[in-house]
Design a protein around this motif. Structure first.
Motif, short mmCIF file in Angstrom:
data_model
loop_
_atom_site.label_atom_id
_atom_site.label_comp_id
_atom_site.label_asym_id
_atom_site.label_seq_id
_atom_site.Cartn_x
_atom_site.Cartn_y
_atom_site.Cartn_z
N ASN A 1 0.81 -1.21 0.00
CA ASN A 1 0.00 0.00 0.00
C ASN A 1 0.85 1.27 0.00
O ASN A 1 0.47 2.29 0.57
N SER A 2 2.02 1.21 -0.65
CA SER A 2 2.87 2.40 -0.73
C SER A 2 3.73 2.35 -1.99
O SER A 2 3.88 1.30 -2.61
N GLU A 3 4.30 3.49 -2.35
CA GLU A 3 5.18 3.56 -3.51
C GLU A 3 6.50 2.82 -3.27
O GLU A 3 7.28 2.61 -4.19
N LEU A 4 6.74 2.39 -2.04
CA LEU A 4 7.97 1.70 -1.69
C LEU A 4 7.94 0.22 -2.08
O LEU A 4 8.98 -0.44 -2.04
N ALA A 5 6.77 -0.29 -2.42
CA ALA A 5 6.63 -1.71 -2.75
C ALA A 5 7.24 -2.02 -4.12
O ALA A 5 7.02 -1.29 -5.09
N SER A 6 8.01 -3.09 -4.20
CA SER A 6 8.57 -3.52 -5.49
C SER A 6 7.46 -4.10 -6.36
O SER A 6 6.46 -4.61 -5.86
N HIS A 7 7.65 -4.02 -7.67
CA HIS A 7 6.67 -4.57 -8.59
C HIS A 7 7.33 -4.80 -9.93
O HIS A 7 8.37 -4.19 -10.26
N GLY A 8 6.76 -5.68 -10.75
CA GLY A 8 7.32 -5.98 -12.05
C GLY A 8 8.76 -6.46 -11.95
O GLY A 8 9.13 -7.17 -11.00
N LEU A 9 9.57 -6.07 -12.92
CA LEU A 9 11.00 -6.38 -12.89
C LEU A 9 11.78 -5.15 -12.44
O LEU A 9 11.34 -4.01 -12.67
N PRO A 10 12.93 -5.35 -11.81
CA PRO A 10 13.70 -4.18 -11.37
C PRO A 10 14.23 -3.38 -12.55
O PRO A 10 14.67 -3.95 -13.55
N THR A 11 14.16 -2.06 -12.43
CA THR A 11 14.67 -1.17 -13.48
C THR A 11 15.39 0.01 -12.81
O THR A 11 15.31 0.20 -11.60
N GLY A 12 16.08 0.80 -13.62
CA GLY A 12 16.68 2.04 -13.15
C GLY A 12 17.61 1.85 -11.97
O GLY A 12 18.42 0.91 -11.92
N GLU A 13 17.49 2.74 -11.01
CA GLU A 13 18.38 2.70 -9.85
C GLU A 13 18.20 1.42 -9.05
O GLU A 13 19.17 0.87 -8.51
N ASN B 1 0.03 -12.50 4.44
CA ASN B 1 -1.40 -12.53 4.77
C ASN B 1 -2.14 -11.50 3.92
O ASN B 1 -2.21 -11.62 2.72
N TRP B 2 -2.68 -10.47 4.53
CA TRP B 2 -3.60 -9.56 3.86
C TRP B 2 -3.57 -8.21 4.54
O TRP B 2 -2.97 -8.02 5.59
N PHE B 3 -4.24 -7.24 3.92
CA PHE B 3 -4.35 -5.91 4.52
C PHE B 3 -5.69 -5.30 4.13
O PHE B 3 -6.40 -5.79 3.25
N ASN B 4 -6.03 -4.21 4.81
CA ASN B 4 -7.29 -3.51 4.56
C ASN B 4 -6.98 -2.03 4.36
O ASN B 4 -6.34 -1.43 5.22
N PRO B 5 -7.40 -1.42 3.26
CA PRO B 5 -7.10 0.00 3.02
C PRO B 5 -8.01 0.96 3.78
O PRO B 5 -7.97 2.16 3.54
N VAL B 6 -8.83 0.43 4.67
CA VAL B 6 -9.67 1.29 5.50
C VAL B 6 -9.50 0.92 6.97
O VAL B 6 -9.17 -0.22 7.30
#
Length: 575
Positions: free
Chosen positions: A340-352, A542-547
């Motif tokens: 739930n943040s921009e800090l989470a990795s996703h896809g393949l690593p790129t750039g820095e 596990n899981w999370f809830n955005p509220v």
């Protein structure tokens, strides 16, 4: 360098010098009334939250102790002066100096001085009974100097730890006079001299603790506190389990409740007091990182040393079935340690991020660079049957085979068996279906539910196979990552490295996160750390809830603005 009223981790402070209040607080909120909160637990035996012994009473950390600075809940990471009237920091952040407000006082009326700050640092980081978190968190401080009565200087070993000035500001300030006359290392119910907005009024171990607003609190009208700490009394009522606590709330025995069980939220928040409007049920959206809740495997145990085994166990957990049948579809699957943040990795690593990971390429799984990480799913075209077949192949590659329906190691002939350690009975209904899937792999898994005190002690001693662990994260990760993942913490009793991770690559990435020169680098380096942790298969997410799911008595009111971090009960008031 000019003295400042606050510090921002990256960029500019949101609030200028002379600001009147945080915008998510109501500066004209009335003072008065009582707030009652329910706590699930069987006892407490300490008012000292800074040591590894004892079970600390609810509210002690929040209401008795404050630091040199106060955190803004609507910024990624900014600290504003509180006990410290001003802060001086060089451009390279190799040190920080705090100028203490001469008006700052402890609860006994005595002055807060630079000597108290130095004593607090020395005690928290060097006392043999202090929680090891502090020594790790402040590990880059090499010297603390008292310049004069109200000035204290912290010198760092280099200029790489960019968040260190801010987290030093968060350090709780203890009374040197009080603690030199008392045993800091012992769990005690002696009411301490503190420095927060509340004092302990009364308590009954195992039943309740009552805090009363300190009308002599020196900073009650300080801009960081304006509109906060509005209740005259805050009472924490203890209940043996969650079911009893919920029924007590519905009966009107306390005023505010956060609900963490989906089944309860759907089915139990109804009846007379909800129908009449006396009790209110509400979902409040938040924008905070969800971190990671997971089944944490103790890699100190031989069973979990092989990452292929740990990965296989992940394929046996059916989140989609669990979410639909037990949680009414309310949750989302955690895909990251920084969910739930921009800090989470996703896809393949790129750039820095890719540049950082390439430094350690020889020590990392090849798949990390060629395959996006994905938590096992049973959504079509996948299924639990297919996932269990994948688990069998992973276990075979790790030397395990099913013999007469029992998973046995081909070399040691040892059968695989382990235990889920819980303290909340509610979680049994989640673990039981997981155990049934593990049985299909020939694994004998069981559940042990213990009381809170025993659970805490066993966690401190790493005396468990698998636990449900919560790893919280902020929008600006830093020094606390050492406590979660660093090799040094794997063998240190009481640390938060529950999984027992010992990885030179993880250690190096933690330092890169801590030393990030700007926000863009912090995001890239955190994603790299996240990716390496995920491919280590140390947990089954596990899981999370955005509220935030909250219920409360109609007498309570809250500000119109909810900060990014979600519901902040300390800004509420009695109508």
């Amino acid at each position: 360098t000019k003295p400042s009223h606050g510090l921002a981790m990256h960029g500019e402070l949101k609030y200028a010098p002379g600001f009147s209040h945080f915008e998510y607080a109501n500066p004209v909120a009335p003072k008065g009334g009582t707030l009652r909160i329910g706590v699930v637990g069987d006892n407490f035996d300490s008012f000292n939250p800074f040591i590894i012994k004892g079970v600390t009473a609810a509210g002690v950390s929040s209401y008795l102790y404050q630091g040199l600075t106060s955190h803004a809940e609507d910024e990624a990471f900014s600290e504003y002066g509180l006990i410290a009237e001003t802060i001086v920091m060089p451009a390279d952040r190799s040190s920080v100096t705090f100028n203490i407000n001469p008006n700052a006082r402890f609860s006994d009326g005595s002055e807060i001085t630079a000597e108290d700050v130095k004593y607090s640092f020395d005690t928290l980081t060097k006392h043999e009974k202090a929680a090891p978190f502090y020594a790790a968190y402040y590990g880059d401080v090499i010297k603390v100097e008292v310049k004069d009565k109200y000035t204290v200087h912290f010198q760092f070993k280099n200029d790489q730890n960019k968040e260190l000035p801010l987290i030093i500001g968060q350090m709780p300030v203890l009374s040197k006079k009080y603690w030199q006359a008392h045993d800091f290392g012992s769990a005690s119910l002696a009411i301490p001299v503190s420095n927060g907005p509340y004092k302990i009024k009364s308590f009954t171990p195992g039943r309740s603790i009552t805090f009363e607003r300190d009308t002599q609190y020196w900073a009650q009208n300080h801009p960081v506190n304006k509109g906060r700490y509005n209740f005259d009394e805050i009472i924490f009522e203890y209940y043996k389990d969650n079911t009893i606590a919920l029924e007590a709330f519905k009966a009107g025995e306390y005023d505010f409740r956060r609900e963490t069980t989906a089944r309860n939220w759907v089915n139990a928040y109804e009846g007379g007091k909800f129908a009449s409007g006396e009790l209110i049920k509400e979902e409040v959206a938040h924008r905070r990182p969800a971190g990671m809740q997971a089944f944490v495997m103790n890699t100190r145990r031989d069973t979990f040393k092989d990452p292929r085994v740990r990965e296989a166990l992940g394929y046996a957990f059916d989140f989609e079935w669990t979410n639909q049948n037990l949680f009414y579809g309310q949750y989302q699957r955690s895909q990251s340690f920084f969910t739930n943040s921009e800090l989470a990795s996703h896809g393949l690593p790129t750039g820095e991020e890719l540049s950082v990971l390439n430094q350690y390429k020889q020590s990392l799984p090849a798949e990390l660079f060629t395959q996006p990480f994905a938590v096992p799913s049973t959504s079509a075209p996948n299924s639990i049957r297919k996932n269990l077949r994948t688990a069998v192949q992973l276990l075979k590659s790790a030397g395990w085979q099913i013999d007469n329906n029992v998973l046995t190691h081909s070399a040691s002939k040892q059968a695989m068996a382990f235990e889920f350690l819980l303290y909340q009975k509610d979680f049994e209904r989640v673990v039981q279906p997981y155990i049934k899937n593990l049985e299909k792999l020939g694994i004998k898994a069981s559940i042990r539910v213990v009381d809170t005190t025993q659970y805490i002690n066993r966690l401190r001693d790493f005396d468990f196979d698998i636990v449900v662990g919560g790893i919280p994260q902020s929008r600006s990760p830093g020094n606390e990552q050492r406590e979660y993942w660093h090799s040094d913490k794997a063998t240190q009793a009481g640390s938060r490295n529950l999984a027992g991770i010992q990885s030179p690559v993880v250690d190096a990435l933690i330092e890169q996160v801590i030393n990030a020169p700007d926000r863009a680098s912090l995001v890239a380096r955190t994603r790299a750390l996240d990716r390496v942790l995920l491919w280590g298969h140390y947990v089954v997410p596990n899981w999370f809830n955005p509220v935030d799911r909250i219920a409360y008595h109609k007498k309570l009111a809250r500000p119109e603005i909810t900060p990014d971090n979600g519901v902040d009960i300390d800004t509420w008031w009695v109508k």
